[in-house]
Write a protein that holds these residues in place. Structure first.
Motif, PDB file in Angstrom:
ATOM      1  N   PRO A  14      30.162 -23.965  66.873  1.00 17.59           N
ATOM      2  CA  PRO A  14      28.932 -24.743  67.065  1.00 17.59           C
ATOM      3  C   PRO A  14      27.758 -23.784  67.248  1.00 17.59           C
ATOM      4  O   PRO A  14      27.945 -22.586  67.479  1.00 17.59           O
ATOM      5  CB  PRO A  14      29.215 -25.532  68.347  1.00 17.59           C
ATOM      6  N   ASP A  15      26.556 -24.296  67.140  1.00 15.93           N
ATOM      7  CA  ASP A  15      25.386 -23.451  67.372  1.00 15.93           C
ATOM      8  C   ASP A  15      25.352 -22.998  68.828  1.00 15.93           C
ATOM      9  O   ASP A  15      25.753 -23.749  69.723  1.00 15.93           O
ATOM     10  CB  ASP A  15      24.109 -24.228  67.031  1.00 15.93           C
ATOM     11  N   PRO A  16      24.891 -21.778  69.131  1.00 18.59           N
ATOM     12  CA  PRO A  16      24.370 -20.803  68.169  1.00 18.59           C
ATOM     13  C   PRO A  16      25.489 -20.005  67.499  1.00 18.59           C
ATOM     14  O   PRO A  16      26.445 -19.599  68.147  1.00 18.59           O
ATOM     15  CB  PRO A  16      23.514 -19.892  69.042  1.00 18.59           C
ATOM     16  N   LYS A  17      25.337 -19.796  66.213  1.00 18.04           N
ATOM     17  CA  LYS A  17      26.287 -18.994  65.457  1.00 18.04           C
ATOM     18  C   LYS A  17      25.884 -17.516  65.543  1.00 18.04           C
ATOM     19  O   LYS A  17      24.772 -17.197  65.949  1.00 18.04           O
ATOM     20  CB  LYS A  17      26.321 -19.475  64.012  1.00 18.04           C
ATOM     21  N   PRO A  18      26.785 -16.612  65.180  1.00 17.04           N
ATOM     22  CA  PRO A  18      26.452 -15.179  65.266  1.00 17.04           C
ATOM     23  C   PRO A  18      25.184 -14.839  64.487  1.00 17.04           C
ATOM     24  O   PRO A  18      25.042 -15.223  63.323  1.00 17.04           O
ATOM     25  CB  PRO A  18      27.679 -14.500  64.648  1.00 17.04           C
ATOM     26  N   ARG A  19      24.270 -14.137  65.148  1.00 18.72           N
ATOM     27  CA  ARG A  19      23.000 -13.765  64.526  1.00 18.72           C
ATOM     28  C   ARG A  19      22.912 -12.277  64.226  1.00 18.72           C
ATOM     29  O   ARG A  19      22.149 -11.853  63.364  1.00 18.72           O
ATOM     30  CB  ARG A  19      21.842 -14.161  65.446  1.00 18.72           C
ATOM     31  N   TYR A  20      23.658 -11.465  64.966  1.00 23.77           N
ATOM     32  CA  TYR A  20      23.599 -10.017  64.806  1.00 23.77           C
ATOM     33  C   TYR A  20      25.010  -9.456  64.864  1.00 23.77           C
ATOM     34  O   TYR A  20      25.909 -10.054  65.466  1.00 23.77           O
ATOM     35  CB  TYR A  20      22.755  -9.366  65.913  1.00 23.77           C
ATOM     36  N   LEU A  21      25.171  -8.284  64.260  1.00 19.57           N
ATOM     37  CA  LEU A  21      26.448  -7.584  64.306  1.00 19.57           C
ATOM     38  C   LEU A  21      26.205  -6.166  64.806  1.00 19.57           C
ATOM     39  O   LEU A  21      25.443  -5.408  64.202  1.00 19.57           O
ATOM     40  CB  LEU A  21      27.092  -7.539  62.920  1.00 19.57           C
ATOM     41  N   LEU A  22      26.834  -5.816  65.919  1.00 20.61           N
ATOM     42  CA  LEU A  22      26.760  -4.462  66.466  1.00 20.61           C
ATOM     43  C   LEU A  22      28.138  -3.831  66.374  1.00 20.61           C
ATOM     44  O   LEU A  22      29.111  -4.350  66.932  1.00 20.61           O
ATOM     45  CB  LEU A  22      26.287  -4.487  67.919  1.00 20.61           C
ATOM     46  N   LEU A  23      28.225  -2.713  65.674  1.00 17.85           N
ATOM     47  CA  LEU A  23      29.458  -1.939  65.559  1.00 17.85           C
ATOM     48  C   LEU A  23      29.391  -0.834  66.607  1.00 17.85           C
ATOM     49  O   LEU A  23      28.674   0.151  66.432  1.00 17.85           O
ATOM     50  CB  LEU A  23      29.591  -1.351  64.151  1.00 17.85           C
ATOM     51  N   PHE A  24      30.113  -1.023  67.700  1.00 15.98           N
ATOM     52  CA  PHE A  24      29.994  -0.084  68.824  1.00 15.98           C
ATOM     53  C   PHE A  24      31.124   0.939  68.724  1.00 15.98           C
ATOM     54  O   PHE A  24      32.229   0.724  69.222  1.00 15.98           O
ATOM     55  CB  PHE A  24      30.060  -0.825  70.156  1.00 15.98           C
ATOM     56  N   GLY A  25      30.836   2.045  68.084  1.00 17.43           N
ATOM     57  CA  GLY A  25      31.812   3.113  67.946  1.00 17.43           C
ATOM     58  C   GLY A  25      31.677   3.815  66.611  1.00 17.43           C
ATOM     59  O   GLY A  25      31.212   3.246  65.623  1.00 17.43           O
ATOM     60  N   ASP A  26      32.073   5.064  66.588  1.00 15.82           N
ATOM     61  CA  ASP A  26      31.996   5.879  65.377  1.00 15.82           C
ATOM     62  C   ASP A  26      33.273   5.721  64.562  1.00 15.82           C
ATOM     63  O   ASP A  26      34.264   5.127  65.011  1.00 15.82           O
ATOM     64  CB  ASP A  26      31.794   7.341  65.761  1.00 15.82           C
ATOM     65  N   GLY A  27      33.254   6.251  63.364  1.00 20.99           N
ATOM     66  CA  GLY A  27      34.430   6.235  62.503  1.00 20.99           C
ATOM     67  C   GLY A  27      34.261   7.240  61.384  1.00 20.99           C
ATOM     68  O   GLY A  27      33.159   7.745  61.144  1.00 20.99           O
ATOM     69  N   ASN A  28      35.339   7.565  60.702  1.00 21.08           N
ATOM     70  CA  ASN A  28      35.271   8.477  59.570  1.00 21.08           C
ATOM     71  C   ASN A  28      36.290   8.056  58.523  1.00 21.08           C
ATOM     72  O   ASN A  28      37.078   7.137  58.731  1.00 21.08           O
ATOM     73  CB  ASN A  28      35.494   9.928  60.014  1.00 21.08           C
ATOM     74  N   TRP A  29      36.265   8.750  57.376  1.00 23.34           N
ATOM     75  CA  TRP A  29      37.096   8.322  56.258  1.00 23.34           C
ATOM     76  C   TRP A  29      38.502   8.913  56.273  1.00 23.34           C
ATOM     77  O   TRP A  29      39.314   8.596  55.402  1.00 23.34           O
ATOM     78  CB  TRP A  29      36.432   8.650  54.927  1.00 23.34           C
ATOM     79  N   ASN A  30      38.821   9.744  57.244  1.00 27.32           N
ATOM     80  CA  ASN A  30      40.145  10.370  57.267  1.00 27.32           C
ATOM     81  C   ASN A  30      41.112   9.497  58.072  1.00 27.32           C
ATOM     82  O   ASN A  30      41.591   9.867  59.144  1.00 27.32           O
ATOM     83  CB  ASN A  30      40.056  11.768  57.863  1.00 27.32           C
ATOM     84  N   PHE A  31      41.425   8.320  57.529  1.00 27.58           N
ATOM     85  CA  PHE A  31      42.189   7.326  58.267  1.00 27.58           C
ATOM     86  C   PHE A  31      43.606   7.790  58.606  1.00 27.58           C
ATOM     87  O   PHE A  31      44.186   7.362  59.603  1.00 27.58           O
ATOM     88  CB  PHE A  31      42.271   6.022  57.454  1.00 27.58           C
ATOM     89  N   LYS A  32      44.171   8.654  57.786  1.00 25.75           N
ATOM     90  CA  LYS A  32      45.562   9.070  57.994  1.00 25.75           C
ATOM     91  C   LYS A  32      45.691  10.492  58.529  1.00 25.75           C
ATOM     92  O   LYS A  32      46.787  11.051  58.562  1.00 25.75           O
ATOM     93  CB  LYS A  32      46.341   8.935  56.678  1.00 25.75           C
ATOM     94  N   GLY A  33      44.579  11.079  58.960  1.00 27.86           N
ATOM     95  CA  GLY A  33      44.647  12.404  59.566  1.00 27.86           C
ATOM     96  C   GLY A  33      45.033  13.506  58.605  1.00 27.86           C
ATOM     97  O   GLY A  33      45.686  14.486  58.986  1.00 27.86           O
ATOM     98  N   TYR A  34      44.590  13.406  57.360  1.00 26.50           N
ATOM     99  CA  TYR A  34      44.928  14.400  56.342  1.00 26.50           C
ATOM    100  C   TYR A  34      44.299  15.755  56.664  1.00 26.50           C
ATOM    101  O   TYR A  34      43.131  15.841  57.045  1.00 26.50           O
ATOM    102  CB  TYR A  34      44.448  13.908  54.980  1.00 26.50           C
ATOM    103  N   ASN A  35      45.080  16.824  56.511  1.00 25.18           N
ATOM    104  CA  ASN A  35      44.608  18.205  56.637  1.00 25.18           C
ATOM    105  C   ASN A  35      43.740  18.408  57.881  1.00 25.18           C
ATOM    106  O   ASN A  35      42.542  18.690  57.791  1.00 25.18           O
ATOM    107  CB  ASN A  35      43.817  18.603  55.385  1.00 25.18           C
TER     108      ASN A  35
END
Length: 369
Positions: free
Chosen positions: A35-56
């Motif tokens: 029901p209203d109010p629906k999500p108005r904003y998106l906050l991504l709280f945290g960093d990330g990187n592309w090495n998902f599997k811990g390569y090298n």
């Protein structure tokens, strides 16, 4: 509905084996089921990187992936780059529906430092003299673009009357990179409402490595006087390379100093196209007085899409910070405020008439690096 978000999103992520599209699917689900109010904003709280599997891990240090980057093949020159815009593009057409921001922290100490800055940020009016300072930094490379001229154009046609421009232009107001670096630190330490940079960039440097760098954040001591930064260059918002801190990350994470927010690209870019995007952003911020930073960036992206269709700048221009952050409003005393320079600034005002967006998208094969 804070009590519902965790279980619902967690179940969605689990069903999709932790895939990044779970966030977008959840937001879509909420639009039709909440029901209203629906999500108005998106906050991504945290960093990330592309090495998902811990390569090298010797070459790519293992770092926490708190909120993974949405990797997409959107950069015309280098291909796959972080694209947080995709999280908020609910129907997948390239035109985002809600504002999204990322606070790129990897520890509780960094998170607390960012929260402390947000809690003390004055969102009311630009009453203090430092809150009226607008710092414009420009590189010098005629082959890549007239960075100083583009900045002068913004000053002449989009800057509100209460803001005082301070120009730091390589080879125009300052003779060399060392003086530019010191001038940037001094200007930020005095306090500023905003900082804009146009020129060459890399994840951890401006001006082809001779200007400002990640390490120079150690020069900052602007506690309580935090600007929001917007950069129109290449890559200084590329946050997803393991072991490499971008300029945007360093300015946001800096405890009791640095910036309150940054709008920076995660990919390469062309000056002419970035200039149009920059004007759309300035129109939203100042001509229409859109004080919520996430809303202003969303408006700029939607208008860019409406003018040009799907475009790499819509995908790569990333908000680092809280998308609900409200910038302080202009403050005028009893009489009209007359802006004055803090000190003598030898840059001539070489502003051209306000740029008109081209009739259609054009991709120049030589981005500014």
């Amino acid at each position: 509905h804070p009590n519902k978000i965790g279980p619902q999103l967690g179940a969605n992520v689990h069903q999709r084996n932790g895939h990044i599209v779970a966030v977008t699917h959840f937001l879509n689900w909420a639009q039709t089921h909440w029901p209203d109010p629906k999500p108005r904003y998106l906050l991504l709280f945290g960093d990330g990187n592309w090495n998902f599997k811990g390569y090298n891990p010797v070459r790519y240090p293992i770092e926490p992936i708190i909120v993974p980057p949405y990797l997409a093949w959107v950069d015309p020159w280098q291909g796959e780059v972080p694209d947080d815009n995709r999280y908020a593009d609910l129907d997948g057409d390239g035109r985002p529906e809600i504002p999204v921001g990322r606070i790129p922290v990897i520890s509780s100490e960094e998170a607390q430092a960012v929260i402390d800055k947000l809690m003390t940020y004055d969102e009311r009016e630009r009453r203090q003299f430092w809150q009226r300072q607008a710092i414009f930094i420009a590189d010098d490379d005629p082959n890549a673009g007239d960075f100083a001229g583009e900045s002068d154009n913004i000053i002449a046609h989009y800057l509100p009357d209460d803001l005082i421009p301070q120009r730091i232009y390589l080879h125009l107001t300052h003779s060399d990179a060392d003086s530019v670096r010191q001038a940037i630190a001094d200007a930020i330490n005095r306090g500023a409402f905003m900082v804009q940079y146009a020129g060459h960039g890399a994840p951890d440097t401006w001006m082809k490595g001779i200007g400002w760098s990640v390490d120079d954040s150690d020069l900052l001591s602007n506690e309580g006087r935090y600007p929001f930064i917007s950069t129109f260059n290449c890559l200084d918002g590329y946050f997803a390379y393991p072991g490499l801190t971008s300029i945007a990350e360093s300015m946001i994470r800096k405890s009791n100093a640095g910036a309150i927010a940054a709008i920076s690209p995660t990919g390469l870019g062309v000056t002419t196209e970035q200039s149009v995007f920059r004007q759309f952003l300035m129109q939203a911020l100042f001509e229409e007085d859109t004080r919520t930073l996430g809303d202003a960036l969303l408006i700029a992206k939607q208008r860019f899409f409406d003018q040009f269709g799907p475009h790499y700048l819509i995908e790569t221009m990333t908000l680092f910070g809280d998308p609900t952050l409200r910038l302080p409003a202009a403050f005028y005393a009893h009489d009209a405020y007359t802006p004055l320079q803090l000190h003598s600034n030898p840059a001539s005002l070489r502003a051209s008439p306000a740029l008109t967006p081209p009739e259609g998208p054009s991709i120049t094969p030589h981005p500014q690096l």
